[in-house]
Write a protein that holds these residues in place. Structure first.
Motif, mmCIF file in Angstrom:
data_model
loop_
_atom_site.group_PDB
_atom_site.id
_atom_site.type_symbol
_atom_site.label_atom_id
_atom_site.label_comp_id
_atom_site.label_asym_id
_atom_site.label_seq_id
_atom_site.Cartn_x
_atom_site.Cartn_y
_atom_site.Cartn_z
ATOM 1 N N ALA A 187 -3.283 2.671 1.003
ATOM 2 C CA ALA A 187 -4.593 2.408 1.588
ATOM 3 C C ALA A 187 -4.510 2.505 3.103
ATOM 4 C CB ALA A 187 -5.091 1.032 1.178
ATOM 5 N N TYR A 188 -5.559 3.052 3.715
ATOM 6 C CA TYR A 188 -5.635 3.148 5.174
ATOM 7 C C TYR A 188 -6.857 2.369 5.638
ATOM 8 C CZ TYR A 188 -6.410 5.131 9.825
ATOM 9 O OH TYR A 188 -6.618 5.275 11.169
ATOM 10 N N ILE A 189 -6.650 1.382 6.504
ATOM 11 C CA ILE A 189 -7.728 0.510 6.956
ATOM 12 C C ILE A 189 -7.751 0.460 8.475
ATOM 13 C CG2 ILE A 189 -8.685 -1.828 6.890
ATOM 14 C CD1 ILE A 189 -7.170 -2.311 4.300
ATOM 15 N N ILE A 190 -8.929 0.644 9.058
ATOM 16 C CA ILE A 190 -9.116 0.447 10.497
ATOM 17 C C ILE A 190 -9.742 -0.926 10.695
ATOM 18 C CG2 ILE A 190 -10.288 1.292 12.566
ATOM 19 C CD1 ILE A 190 -10.355 4.067 11.286
ATOM 20 N N ASN A 191 -9.082 -1.767 11.469
ATOM 21 C CA ASN A 191 -9.557 -3.135 11.740
ATOM 22 C C ASN A 191 -9.874 -3.875 10.432
ATOM 23 O OD1 ASN A 191 -9.303 -2.583 14.462
ATOM 24 N ND2 ASN A 191 -11.476 -2.197 14.782
ATOM 25 N N PRO A 192 -8.858 -4.336 9.729
ATOM 26 C CA PRO A 192 -9.051 -4.977 8.419
ATOM 27 C C PRO A 192 -10.032 -6.143 8.467
ATOM 28 C CG PRO A 192 -6.718 -4.621 8.858
ATOM 29 C CD PRO A 192 -7.443 -4.312 10.134
ATOM 30 N N ARG A 193 -10.818 -6.283 7.395
ATOM 31 C CA ARG A 193 -11.707 -7.418 7.195
ATOM 32 C C ARG A 193 -11.620 -7.802 5.721
ATOM 33 N NH1 ARG A 193 -16.810 -5.633 5.102
ATOM 34 N NH2 ARG A 193 -16.930 -3.355 4.992
ATOM 35 N N GLY A 194 -12.352 -8.818 5.348
ATOM 36 C CA GLY A 194 -12.232 -9.354 3.997
ATOM 37 C C GLY A 194 -12.382 -8.322 2.905
ATOM 38 N N ALA A 195 -13.471 -7.541 2.929
ATOM 39 C CA ALA A 195 -13.745 -6.603 1.844
ATOM 40 C C ALA A 195 -12.700 -5.509 1.739
ATOM 41 C CB ALA A 195 -15.132 -5.983 2.030
ATOM 42 N N THR A 196 -12.201 -5.012 2.878
ATOM 43 C CA THR A 196 -11.201 -3.948 2.817
ATOM 44 C C THR A 196 -9.881 -4.476 2.263
ATOM 45 O OG1 THR A 196 -10.707 -4.356 5.165
ATOM 46 C CG2 THR A 196 -12.204 -2.554 4.660
ATOM 47 N N VAL A 197 -9.493 -5.655 2.713
ATOM 48 C CA VAL A 197 -8.246 -6.261 2.219
ATOM 49 C C VAL A 197 -8.368 -6.593 0.733
ATOM 50 C CG1 VAL A 197 -6.699 -8.246 2.420
ATOM 51 C CG2 VAL A 197 -7.606 -7.153 4.487
ATOM 52 N N HIS A 198 -9.503 -7.200 0.340
ATOM 53 C CA HIS A 198 -9.696 -7.578 -1.067
ATOM 54 C C HIS A 198 -9.753 -6.346 -1.972
ATOM 55 C CE1 HIS A 198 -10.041 -11.568 0.288
ATOM 56 N NE2 HIS A 198 -11.330 -11.564 0.604
ATOM 57 N N THR A 199 -10.245 -5.230 -1.448
ATOM 58 C CA THR A 199 -10.276 -3.998 -2.245
ATOM 59 C C THR A 199 -8.868 -3.538 -2.578
ATOM 60 O OG1 THR A 199 -12.394 -3.274 -1.321
ATOM 61 C CG2 THR A 199 -10.979 -1.570 -2.249
ATOM 62 N N THR A 200 -7.976 -3.592 -1.604
ATOM 63 C CA THR A 200 -6.592 -3.182 -1.880
ATOM 64 C C THR A 200 -5.932 -4.127 -2.873
ATOM 65 O OG1 THR A 200 -5.638 -4.444 -0.023
ATOM 66 C CG2 THR A 200 -6.411 -2.222 0.443
ATOM 67 N N GLU A 201 -6.263 -5.400 -2.786
ATOM 68 C CA GLU A 201 -5.708 -6.371 -3.727
ATOM 69 C C GLU A 201 -6.214 -6.105 -5.141
ATOM 70 O OE1 GLU A 201 -5.365 -10.062 -0.479
ATOM 71 O OE2 GLU A 201 -7.039 -9.967 -1.908
ATOM 72 N N ALA A 202 -7.521 -5.820 -5.262
ATOM 73 C CA ALA A 202 -8.099 -5.536 -6.580
ATOM 74 C C ALA A 202 -7.517 -4.263 -7.179
ATOM 75 C CB ALA A 202 -9.615 -5.425 -6.473
ATOM 76 N N ALA A 203 -7.082 -3.338 -6.310
ATOM 77 C CA ALA A 203 -6.470 -2.095 -6.778
ATOM 78 C C ALA A 203 -4.991 -2.263 -7.099
ATOM 79 C CB ALA A 203 -6.656 -1.003 -5.734
ATOM 80 N N GLY A 204 -4.458 -3.447 -6.852
ATOM 81 C CA GLY A 204 -3.056 -3.716 -7.165
ATOM 82 C C GLY A 204 -2.071 -3.174 -6.155
ATOM 83 N N LEU A 205 -2.523 -2.958 -4.912
ATOM 84 C CA LEU A 205 -1.623 -2.431 -3.885
ATOM 85 C C LEU A 205 -0.934 -3.566 -3.142
ATOM 86 C CD1 LEU A 205 -3.891 0.380 -2.362
ATOM 87 C CD2 LEU A 205 -2.200 0.571 -4.195
ATOM 88 N N ASP A 206 0.380 -3.474 -2.995
ATOM 89 C CA ASP A 206 1.108 -4.497 -2.247
ATOM 90 C C ASP A 206 1.098 -4.162 -0.759
ATOM 91 O OD1 ASP A 206 3.059 -2.513 -1.814
ATOM 92 O OD2 ASP A 206 4.287 -3.197 -3.494
ATOM 93 N N ALA A 207 1.657 -5.047 0.037
ATOM 94 C CA ALA A 207 1.616 -4.890 1.496
ATOM 95 C C ALA A 207 2.278 -3.604 1.965
ATOM 96 C CB ALA A 207 2.274 -6.098 2.167
ATOM 97 N N ASP A 208 3.299 -3.146 1.250
ATOM 98 C CA ASP A 208 3.995 -1.925 1.636
ATOM 99 C C ASP A 208 3.147 -0.673 1.430
ATOM 100 O OD1 ASP A 208 6.238 -3.354 2.372
ATOM 101 O OD2 ASP A 208 7.225 -3.125 0.424
ATOM 102 N N HIS A 209 2.052 -0.817 0.697
ATOM 103 C CA HIS A 209 1.188 0.331 0.425
ATOM 104 C C HIS A 209 -0.169 0.205 1.134
ATOM 105 C CE1 HIS A 209 4.191 0.935 -2.699
ATOM 106 N NE2 HIS A 209 3.768 2.182 -2.774
ATOM 107 N N VAL A 210 -0.218 -0.634 2.155
ATOM 108 C CA VAL A 210 -1.429 -0.787 2.954
ATOM 109 C C VAL A 210 -1.081 -0.534 4.415
ATOM 110 C CG1 VAL A 210 -3.284 -2.321 3.687
ATOM 111 C CG2 VAL A 210 -2.406 -2.462 1.339
ATOM 112 N N ILE A 211 -1.718 0.469 5.016
ATOM 113 C CA ILE A 211 -1.491 0.816 6.412
ATOM 114 C C ILE A 211 -2.727 0.397 7.207
ATOM 115 C CG2 ILE A 211 -1.091 2.693 8.056
ATOM 116 C CD1 ILE A 211 0.202 4.252 5.714
#
Length: 469
Positions: A187-211
């Motif tokens: 996942a690629y996120i510019i200026n993370p906020r709740g919805a973007t972070v929660h989306t990666t969590e719902a997709a099952g992505l761990d911290a190593d797969h979030v940029i």
């Protein structure tokens, strides 16, 4: 517009002086150097995380440095628009004549809403801006024979695909489609906020797969906006494009999968080219693809996974992805509080486009209230459905598919013997119901072949998201 002409005469030159970088084991930070001569300097920043195991120095990567320079070319639009200075003097790098035309086309079309809202009718695509290059290092051009179309295979995808996340339903659909393809996802996120972070969590992505990258605006620009200098919409998705291929290069990824749909091609103002979503349009996607191949050869393949689809089909697919319903957010008005405001065009659009596929209880639960009982939203309904010439200046679907969604919702509720909410009753009296009812569902089987989706994933999109008419 009087202010436009006044500022152009008073501040005739805008400078892209350059940029400085700071690099350590953890991050790569860029500080751009812009100036409106006689008014102010600006120093916006971008900070990218580094893959520590690589141990690579990105200051020594020629392609990456071309990308940094290019990101600055997009970023400058946010500051140039304060005065719309007739000359843009680029000292940070050099550009060929073809590149200058490419950038002017992006600025003029990407700022189309800005010109329209500010009633700047004097802006002409030929002379609204003169770009003068004084940089020493030109971006080398690759021969046009190197420009490639849609890949027939997805070699390199085993390393992973970068998916920009905005927090709305569209990027969630791209995540799920690629998950079903069995490829690793970042996942690629510019200026993370709740919805973007929660989306990666719902997709099952761990911290190593979030940029996650951080972009900061220069406060001086915001102060000048408050003092009456020009302000308005800029092509943010172009920033996503150039910054995402930088993140992909740093992570060693060969693909960047956007979530822009075919509906984004429709103009916001009928009979014009003014499009709030210009940098989400297929024209920009093709233009960016060509720019990459010719001037940034070796960068990740950039495409939109959802380009063949309408917002209608995306909504239908998303309706079945219940894990995202409580956490997705698309409302700009509520972005700071990570909420749905329930009163803006974007909220009403999402409510309407999901309504054929969810129960009334489910939609009310998402938005916190029944928006279809709010008579104050009548003007927005008229804008979304085409009664008024202008659609709202928001990322919303086409007029035809919104009308189709409303027809299907009305027909389902009436078949179930339910009383129509106020806005749907109002709609039935507007004449559009009788116009669109005979047309039926034109979007379930829709598929736009004008796309850059790699062939195997194009087939996946078609199989997963289209139905026979």
């Amino acid at each position: 517009m009087e202010r436009y002409q006044k500022f152009r005469k008073e501040f005739p030159r805008f400078y892209y002086h350059g940029y400085r970088t700071e690099e350590n084991e953890l991050v790569y930070k860029i500080t751009f150097d812009f100036e409106i001569e006689g008014l102010s300097s600006f120093a916006p920043t971008w900070t990218f995380p580094k893959c520590t195991e690589q141990g690579k120095t990105w200051d020594n990567d020629p392609l990456f440095q071309k990308m940094v320079f290019s990101l600055g070319m997009v970023e400058l639009a946010s500051y140039w628009k304060l005065t719309c200075s007739p000359q843009v003097i680029v000292e940070a790098g050099n550009l060929s004549g073809d590149q200058i035309l490419w950038w002017k086309d992006l600025y003029f079309n990407g700022l189309g809403e800005f010109f329209y809202i500010n009633q700047i009718k004097e802006a002409d695509p030929a002379d609204f801006m003169e770009i003068i290059c004084r940089g020493k290092d030109a971006i080398e051009t690759v021969s046009s024979s190197g420009v490639k179309g849609r890949p027939a295979a997805v070699s390199g995808a085993e390393n992973g695909v970068l998916v920009p996340i905005g927090g709305g339903k569209d990027s969630a659909v791209t995540l799920e489609l690629l998950r079903s393809a069995g490829v690793p996802i970042y996942a690629y996120i510019i200026n993370p906020r709740g919805a973007t972070v929660h989306t990666t969590e719902a997709a099952g992505l761990d911290a190593d797969h979030v940029i996650s990258v951080k972009r900061t605006l220069d406060k001086r620009m915001l102060e000048l906006n408050g003092k009456g200098y020009l302000n308005g919409h800029t092509p943010f998705s172009a920033l996503v494009a150039f910054s995402s291929i930088m993140a992909a290069r740093m992570a060693g990824l060969s693909y960047v999968a956007l979530s822009n749909e075919s509906s984004a091609n429709e103009s916001t103002v009928k009979g014009s080219t003014v499009n709030h979503q210009y940098s989400k349009s297929f024209k920009f996607e093709e233009d960016f693809h060509r720019y990459e191949m010719e001037y940034l050869s070796g960068s990740a393949y950039y495409f939109s996974m959802l380009r063949p689809l309408s917002e209608f089909q995306i909504a239908r697919y998303f309706a079945s992805q219940k894990q995202y319903h409580a956490i997705f957010r698309s409302c700009n008005a509520g972005s700071k509080t990570d909420s749905w405001c329930g009163h803006c065009p974007k909220c009403l659009f999402v409510y309407l486009i999901l309504s054929p596929f969810l129960t009334e209880t489910e939609t009310e639960k998402i938005f916190g209230r029944n928006m279809l009982e709010d008579r104050e939203l009548k003007p927005l309904l008229e804008q979304l459905t085409g009664i008024q010439e202008e659609k709202p200046f928001e990322c919303v679907g086409s007029r035809d598919e919104i009308n189709t969604a409303i027809i299907l919702t009305i027909d389902r509720m009436e078949a179930e013997g339910k009383k129509l909410p106020m806005l749907l009753e109002y709609y039935k009296g507007m004449g559009l119901y009788d116009q669109y009812k005979p047309m039926g569902d034109r979007f379930s089987s829709y598929f736009d072949s004008q796309n850059l989706v790699p062939a195997p994933w194009e087939e996946l999109v078609k199989k997963s998201c289209t139905k026979e008419a």
